[in-house]
Motif scaffolding. Structure first.
Motif, PDB file in Angstrom:
ATOM      1  N   PRO A  76      31.896  41.648 112.922  1.00 25.20           N
ATOM      2  CA  PRO A  76      32.149  40.359 112.263  1.00 25.20           C
ATOM      3  C   PRO A  76      33.567  39.851 112.517  1.00 25.20           C
ATOM      4  O   PRO A  76      34.477  40.607 112.822  1.00 25.20           O
ATOM      5  N   SER A  77      33.724  38.535 112.346  1.00 26.54           N
ATOM      6  CA  SER A  77      35.037  37.900 112.324  1.00 26.54           C
ATOM      7  C   SER A  77      35.426  37.659 110.867  1.00 26.54           C
ATOM      8  O   SER A  77      34.568  37.636 109.980  1.00 26.54           O
ATOM      9  N   PHE A  78      36.721  37.469 110.598  1.00 25.81           N
ATOM     10  CA  PHE A  78      37.217  37.409 109.234  1.00 25.81           C
ATOM     11  C   PHE A  78      37.984  36.112 109.000  1.00 25.81           C
ATOM     12  O   PHE A  78      38.673  35.598 109.907  1.00 25.81           O
ATOM     13  N   SER A  79      37.896  35.604 107.797  1.00 27.32           N
ATOM     14  CA  SER A  79      38.696  34.453 107.356  1.00 27.32           C
ATOM     15  C   SER A  79      39.019  34.650 105.883  1.00 27.32           C
ATOM     16  O   SER A  79      38.384  35.446 105.192  1.00 27.32           O
ATOM     17  N   TRP A  80      40.042  33.887 105.383  1.00 29.99           N
ATOM     18  CA  TRP A  80      40.518  34.057 104.010  1.00 29.99           C
ATOM     19  C   TRP A  80      40.650  32.702 103.335  1.00 29.99           C
ATOM     20  O   TRP A  80      40.884  31.679 103.989  1.00 29.99           O
ATOM     21  N   THR A  85      41.148  27.457  98.615  1.00 29.69           N
ATOM     22  CA  THR A  85      41.223  26.670  99.857  1.00 29.69           C
ATOM     23  C   THR A  85      41.480  27.603 101.021  1.00 29.69           C
ATOM     24  O   THR A  85      41.950  28.731 100.866  1.00 29.69           O
ATOM     25  N   HIS A  86      41.136  27.129 102.212  1.00 37.95           N
ATOM     26  CA  HIS A  86      41.304  27.937 103.419  1.00 37.95           C
ATOM     27  C   HIS A  86      42.761  28.347 103.598  1.00 37.95           C
ATOM     28  O   HIS A  86      43.684  27.542 103.453  1.00 37.95           O
ATOM     29  N   PHE A  87      42.948  29.614 103.916  1.00 38.98           N
ATOM     30  CA  PHE A  87      44.297  30.153 104.124  1.00 38.98           C
ATOM     31  C   PHE A  87      44.480  30.346 105.623  1.00 38.98           C
ATOM     32  O   PHE A  87      43.913  31.265 106.231  1.00 38.98           O
ATOM     33  N   ASP A  88      45.289  29.454 106.228  1.00 37.86           N
ATOM     34  CA  ASP A  88      45.499  29.485 107.678  1.00 37.86           C
ATOM     35  C   ASP A  88      46.661  30.432 107.956  1.00 37.86           C
ATOM     36  O   ASP A  88      47.832  30.073 107.794  1.00 37.86           O
ATOM     37  N   ILE A  89      46.300  31.636 108.405  1.00 35.79           N
ATOM     38  CA  ILE A  89      47.349  32.630 108.620  1.00 35.79           C
ATOM     39  C   ILE A  89      48.160  32.352 109.875  1.00 35.79           C
ATOM     40  O   ILE A  89      49.284  32.868 110.029  1.00 35.79           O
ATOM     41  N   SER A 101      39.936  43.989 112.097  1.00 34.60           N
ATOM     42  CA  SER A 101      39.856  44.141 110.650  1.00 34.60           C
ATOM     43  C   SER A 101      40.221  42.812 110.012  1.00 34.60           C
ATOM     44  O   SER A 101      40.764  41.911 110.667  1.00 34.60           O
ATOM     45  N   GLY A 102      39.897  42.687 108.727  1.00 30.77           N
ATOM     46  CA  GLY A 102      40.295  41.491 107.992  1.00 30.77           C
ATOM     47  C   GLY A 102      41.475  41.729 107.082  1.00 30.77           C
ATOM     48  O   GLY A 102      41.843  40.843 106.300  1.00 30.77           O
ATOM     49  N   THR A 103      42.111  42.882 107.156  1.00 29.07           N
ATOM     50  CA  THR A 103      43.221  43.219 106.275  1.00 29.07           C
ATOM     51  C   THR A 103      44.448  42.389 106.611  1.00 29.07           C
ATOM     52  O   THR A 103      44.879  42.319 107.778  1.00 29.07           O
ATOM     53  N   LEU A 104      45.015  41.748 105.564  1.00 20.52           N
ATOM     54  CA  LEU A 104      46.213  40.932 105.725  1.00 20.52           C
ATOM     55  C   LEU A 104      47.454  41.765 105.460  1.00 20.52           C
ATOM     56  O   LEU A 104      47.482  42.565 104.515  1.00 20.52           O
ATOM     57  N   TYR A 121      42.897  35.504  96.243  1.00 19.60           N
ATOM     58  CA  TYR A 121      42.497  35.601  97.646  1.00 19.60           C
ATOM     59  C   TYR A 121      41.031  36.062  97.709  1.00 19.60           C
ATOM     60  O   TYR A 121      40.564  36.855  96.876  1.00 19.60           O
ATOM     61  N   GLN A 122      40.326  35.569  98.759  1.00 19.63           N
ATOM     62  CA  GLN A 122      38.954  36.018  99.001  1.00 19.63           C
ATOM     63  C   GLN A 122      38.718  36.090 100.497  1.00 19.63           C
ATOM     64  O   GLN A 122      39.097  35.183 101.253  1.00 19.63           O
TER      65      GLN A 122
END
Length: 1195
Positions: A76-80, A85-89, A101-104, A121-122
């Protein structure tokens, strides 16, 4: 590797197959195995595998790491999102995502502040099959603020006053841990008088002079940042001019008489009551209308704080704390309400379906208040998600029907209330895959005999494959009567035997194909130590040898290892190891200990131990042998729920080796002070693994025994309280027996405290009619031994079960026993009663049995009432005596003995059960035939003359028929007691008086008299009498001057006035006196004297009559002088002999308690025509004969 689990196979009727298939599809959802070699072409929706906690408190001095890991195929791909609201890293240079990984990772160490990244965060993990989302992760930095500056005035109090020192720490995140110390960082001592409250304040119930100090300091420790903040010191001075005035308690906290407390399910409930007073109050806790839970209740802070762990809704209620001292008491009630954040009842599970199949996702949660259930699809509320025709939502359930590949998605279930939420991801993956076996082929399993064997068969397929196992090449499918087929495909052989060896084939099938795999099983013999090392006592400097012979499977190679005190042997050349021996030479004191022989193979291991005791060389004085000294140093280790290991050190054996140790236990909870036998072990052991029962407060002691005897017990070990468990046995002696027609009384022998296995012992009593289709009726009762079921039908068989339970759970299901509801009186009387008269005293009665249903109870038998019919005149004078005979069981006839001949009897028959008698049958009468009569009621001789005697008698009391005549036999007895000729005389039956003439004068006669009926002669009665003396013969011994004529005239002279008669009587009296003295002497010496000779000399040679044994010498006594010595004499003073009526015995016929009659027959002495030479034995009487008898003996 995650496998798809196969449910256990069941057998169902054809009508239930579709429903069962549907349910199986509902519960068969698990992950697709991600094995790149076998399943590289399978796809799987994302699954979140790791995430940060919901409430995530971070250290502001370190980088922020927010975890989110997921798996899926393709990866899978990850987003937060942040704060919704969308968190643009990519736009924040401080934020990076771990590769794959999706770990920030937020780098705040170099620059930036943690407060900048506070928020919710989600994480979302997405691939072509759907999207899974994480929990809402609330990120907050920890805080450890400083105390505000304040000026604290010194406090001055009088001795005995109460005091509260406030702490009021700054609000940090997470909350600080509070404690009080002085300037030297030493904790201030606390007690029942001085203690710290839950809010951090320091409470004094009353102050003392020693409380005076200037450094009462409250500290707040913030663990997250590892910092400690300090409040300004508080100064206290206690004036001790005089002792404080005593006062009853009052509460410092909480205030008032009532308060409320709310806590969440699963947390620790903490209730606090701190009181002041002098003397210092003591705190007690109770729960109103209930008891404090066992094993979850704890007291802190000198019982001022009550804590209940794992609190649940059942712990709601009113709790009362009581503060008490010698002057009074005060109460405070805390009303506790337990709420609950949502918790899972049934979380949704991943679902793997094949095209066209049906399935369900179920999401069930509970809480207080009841949580709301919401569904999302791929992270989007299902209400606004794209429509899917195969999906139907019904509250907490999503129903899928006829799914297609496009139906694949990840569903989220959200259960929430005001106290929290739950979020669960569950995917629906639609695949069409034939079965695949994931276990490697031709695996060889080797198992020790008599142990379980587990043969693996990991599988996958869609639809879910069915699994079958076969043994050999032509074997049939293996079934669960011998084998255990696990849901994951594993075959279990519970007890593998030699004949279990062979090749086993696992076959997986679904509608798309089949796959199979072979594995091999070999059974090996267990390794055993057939010769174990033995306990040894050797002298210092000598040699000792320990033997250890091992038997093992021929295909396994064991490794033998010797250990000393569970460690390696000393590196010393004095220790030598042979094939089967360990030899130690030149033994020293350090060599003493436990030596263990351990044999290991690749499949099993065994060991055996022995103790070596080193003693000094034998002293010159002779050894003293005695019982062993008691063991000591008892220690409990390896403490388990139902077991513990007891270790001890043996005492001195006093020159006689210890042969065994006896272990006893005390149950301080149920039977304090009573010791019970627990186990016995060999004298070479110093440890024992003990099997324990639940909920018992054990203490152990050990005694040693040698050939001399047993030691005194050791000191008791420490106590060990085992955990509570459900009972492992049920009550015994279960019975069901009604006491009334409409009840069933169920009784049992209760369990004792030791057998209860836990608190709250109760019993579940269940019953149902045996022959009906009713369901079981059950009731739970307290620890009693009886329960009464009311309103039952009369005498119906019931099945009864009594099951024990306690606060932990239920005992095993008990076996049902049969009982009966209460009995009622029988309804029907026996019919067709018939009487067959056997003889004049015996009759046989027959009857038809009553129907068993009409008995209405346990048939105990039949009871016959019978009585002798009487005329109306007699019936008025005397109550009719009824006799009873009971015949046990289902008999249809019985004998009536002891009847009166020539009588009319009436009888009836009744059936008897445990309640009593039924109605009587119709009275049936019968007659008994004639019999022989009883003896005449009396016989007496009146008006004796020179040559005649007149006999008078009364007829027999029981004629037993019509009397035909009387028979009188008599014979004379001479002076030597010899009997003369017997004369037989018949007398008509209507006579009661008869005169015998022409008898000899001055002669004794013996009479035998009996009556006759047409049947025969009855019992006889006997009597003796003497004709009067002829004075003419007495004239021959008168003086010469007395002439004959004068002698004739003197017939009427009274001889009692004659001198010669008086002299003769004096001589006789002297002779009698001498005779009495001789009899008395011989009686005291146990001798014999010829008294019975005179009795035996008067027996009739032809007739052997029976006379009542009155225990006297009455045959020769005068009517006036006869005085029997025995109280039981039945011979009256007027020479009348009466014979009591007799009844035949019922011992041989009747079985009832009222059906016994005793036969009354008395012994009467016999007369023979020949004089006995031997003296009579026994001291039957010491009565002296009368002067007339003495005179007659000289005739």
């Amino acid at each position: 590797m995650q496998l798809k689990i196969m449910p256990k196979k069941k057998h169902f009727s054809a009508g239930r197959v579709p429903l069962i298939l549907f349910l199986c599809q509902m519960i068969s959802a698990l992950d697709v195995p991600l094995d790149s070699k076998l399943l590289g072409d399978l796809v799987q929706p994302p699954t979140i595998t790791q995430q940060s906690p919901k409430d995530y408190i971070i250290d502001p001095r370190e980088n922020i790491v927010i975890q989110c890991e997921a798996k899926g195929k393709p990866p899978p791909s990850f987003s937060w999102t942040r704060n919704g609201t969308h968190f643009d890293i990519d736009k924040d240079p401080l934020v990076t995502m771990k590769p794959g990984s999706g770990t920030l990772i937020i780098n705040i160490m170099s620059e930036g502040k943690a407060e900048t990244y506070e928020g919710v965060y989600q994480c979302t993990a997405r691939n072509e099959r759907g999207a899974a989302i994480s929990n809402n992760i609330v990120v907050r930095p920890s805080r450890s603020p400083l105390w505000t500056k304040e000026r604290l005035e010194p406090i001055t109090l009088h001795n005995g006053q109460s005091l509260v020192l406030p702490c009021r720490p700054p609000i940090g995140l997470p909350p600080a841990i509070i404690f009080w110390m002085d300037n030297s960082f030493q904790r201030l001592p606390q007690s029942e008088r001085v203690s710290q409250g839950l809010n951090g304040d320091l409470y004094f119930s009353n102050v003392l002079p020693e409380d005076t100090r200037e450094d009462y300091i409250c500290y707040a420790r913030f663990n997250h940042t590892q910092t400690i903040q300090q409040k300004q010191p508080i100064s206290l001075k206690v004036i001790s001019a005089k002792p404080g005035k005593e006062r009853p308690p009052t509460f410092l906290t909480p205030q008032g008489t009532e308060s409320r407390k709310e806590e969440l399910r699963g947390n620790v409930l903490s209730l606090e009551c701190i009181a002041e007073g002098l003397p210092t109050p003591i705190i007690y806790w109770i729960k109103e209308d209930g008891t404090l839970p066992v094993n979850r209740t704890f007291y802190q802070n000198f019982k001022k704080t009550l804590q209940i762990t794992q609190v649940s809704e059942a712990d709601s209620g009113n709790y009362q704390c009581i503060a008490k001292n010698t002057l009074g008491a005060v109460h405070h009630t805390i009303s506790v309400t337990v709420k609950a954040a949502p918790y899972w009842i049934s979380a949704p599970q991943n679902l793997v379906l094949s095209p066209g199949e049906n399935g369900t996702l179920i999401c069930r949660a509970n809480g207080n208040p009841k949580p709301r259930i919401g569904w999302l699809t791929n992270g989007v509320p299902v209400e606004i998600a794209p429509d899917d025709p195969s999906r139907k939502i019904d509250g907490d359930t999503i129903i899928f029907s006829n799914v297609q590949e496009r139906s694949s998605a990840v569903y989220q279930c959200n259960a929430s209330n005001e106290y929290g939420y739950l979020l669960a991801n569950a995917f629906v993956n639609v695949l069409a895959e034939p079965p695949r076996i994931l276990t490697s082929a031709n695996i060889l399993y080797q198992v020790i005999a008599n142990r379980p064997a587990l043969l693996d068969c990991a599988f996958f397929g869609s639809p879910l494959p069915t699994i079958e196992w076969f043994k050999g090449t032509k074997g049939s499918a293996l079934h669960e009567d011998i084998y255990v087929l696990h849901d994951n495909g594993t075959l279990e052989i519970p007890v593998a035997q030699k004949d279990s060896t062979g090749t086993y084939t696992c076959v997986a099938r679904n509608k798309l194909g089949m796959a199979k795999n072979e594995v091999h099983l070999e059974i090996k013999d267990p390794t055993r130590i057939i010769k174990q090392p033995e306990y040894a006592v050797v002298q210092r400097g000598s040699k000792v040898s320990f033997e250890c012979k091992v038997k093992h499977d021929d295909t396994l190679i064991p490794t033998i290892m010797w250990l000393k005190d569970n460690g390696e042997l000393p590196n010393d050349e004095r220790f030598s190891i042979g094939k089967d021996h360990l030899v130690v030479t030149d033994v020293s004191d350090d060599d003493g200990g436990m030596y263990t022989c351990a044999a290991n193979t690749t499949l099993d291991s065994v060991s055996a131990s022995a103790v070596l005791r080193v003693v000094a060389p034998t002293p010159t004085p002779a050894p003293i042998y005695d019982v062993p000294n008691p063991p000591f140093d008892l220690e409990l280790t390896n403490q388990l729920d139902k077991g513990v290991q007891l270790t001890w050190t043996p005492g001195d054996d006093n020159n006689s080796p210890i042969t065994k140790f006896i272990i006893e236990y005390e149950d301080a909870m149920h039977e304090a002070g009573i010791w019970h036998h627990q186990a016995e072990v060999s004298g070479t052991q110093t440890t024992a693994q003990l099997t324990l029962s639940p909920y018992v407060n054990y203490s152990f002691r050990v005694m040693a025994e040698n050939s001399i005897g047993r030691s005194v017990p050791s000191e008791a070990s420490e106590q060990y309280l085992t955990k509570a468990a459900e009972p492992d046995q049920n009550p015994t002696a279960v019975e069901g027996l009604g006491t009334e027609p409409d009840n069933l009384v169920i009784t049992w022998k209760p369990l004792n405290g030791f057998e209860s296995n836990g608190p709250g012992l109760q019993y579940k009593v269940s019953w149902r009619q045996k022959d009906g289709d009713d369901e079981w009726t059950s009731v739970v009762v307290a620890n009693v031994s009886k329960y009464i079921v009311s309103g039952t039908p009369t005498f119906v068989p019931y099945l009864i079960k009594v099951q024990a339970l306690n606060d932990v759970g239920f005992a095993p299901e008990p076996a049902a026993v049969m009982g009966h509801s209460g009995e009622d009186l029988p309804m029907v009387a026996p019919g067709n009663v018939r009487v067959n008269v056997v003889n004049s005293t015996l009759a046989e009665v027959h009857w038809d049995p009553v129907p068993l249903k009409s008995v209405r109870g346990h048939l105990q038998g039949y009871r016959i009432y019978y009585w002798k019919a009487q005329s109306s005149s007699k019936r008025n004078r005397r109550h009719i005596e009824k006799k009873i005979l009971t015949f046990q069981g289902n008999k249809t006839h019985g004998m009536l003995p002891g009847l009166q001949p020539y009588s009319h009897y009436v009888l009836n028959v009744r059936v008897v059960n445990g309640k009593g008698e039924g109605p009587a049958s119709t009275d049936r009468g019968f007659h008994t035939p004639e019999g022989v009569p009883s003896a005449p009621s009396s016989l007496k001789i009146v008006n004796p003359t020179l040559d005649s005697l007149t006999l008078e008698w009364d007829p027999p009391s029981h004629p037993n028929g019509v009397l035909t005549e009387y028979t009188l036999r008599y014979q004379p007895i001479n002076s030597t007691h010899e009997l003369g000729p017997l004369v037989d005389l018949k007398i008509p039956a209507n006579k009661t008086r008869w005169t015998l003439n022409h008898l000899n004068f001055s002669t004794r006669y013996k009479f035998y008299f009996y009556a006759q009926t047409s049947v025969g002669s009855g019992s006889q009665i006997t009597e003796e009498a003497i004709t009067t003396v002829d004075e003419g013969k007495l004239a021959g011994i008168l003086p010469p001057d007395v002439g004959a004529g004068k002698a004739m005239a003197s017939r009427q002279v009274d001889i009692a006035t004659q001198g010669w008669f008086i002299g003769l009587m004096c001589a006789v009296a002297l002779l009698i006196l001498i005779l009495l003295i001789v009899c008395f002497i011989r009686r005291n010496k146990g001798g014999k004297y010829p008294v019975k000779e005179k009795e035996d000399a008067h027996a009739d040679p032809e007739i052997q009559p029976m006379k009542e044994d009155d225990g006297t010498f009455g045959e020769y006594s005068d009517a006036e002088d006869h005085k029997p010595l025995k109280k039981g004499s039945r011979t009256p003073s007027d020479r009348t002999v009466k014979k009591e009526d007799s009844d035949d015995s019922l011992v041989d016929y009747g079985e009832g308690v009222n059906g016994q009659f005793n036969e009354d027959g008395s012994f009467i002495g016999q007369y023979s025509g020949k004089k006995e030479k031997e003296p009579a034995e026994g001291n039957e009487s010491s009565e002296a004969p009368s002067p007339v008898n003495a005179m007659n003996s000289f005739v």
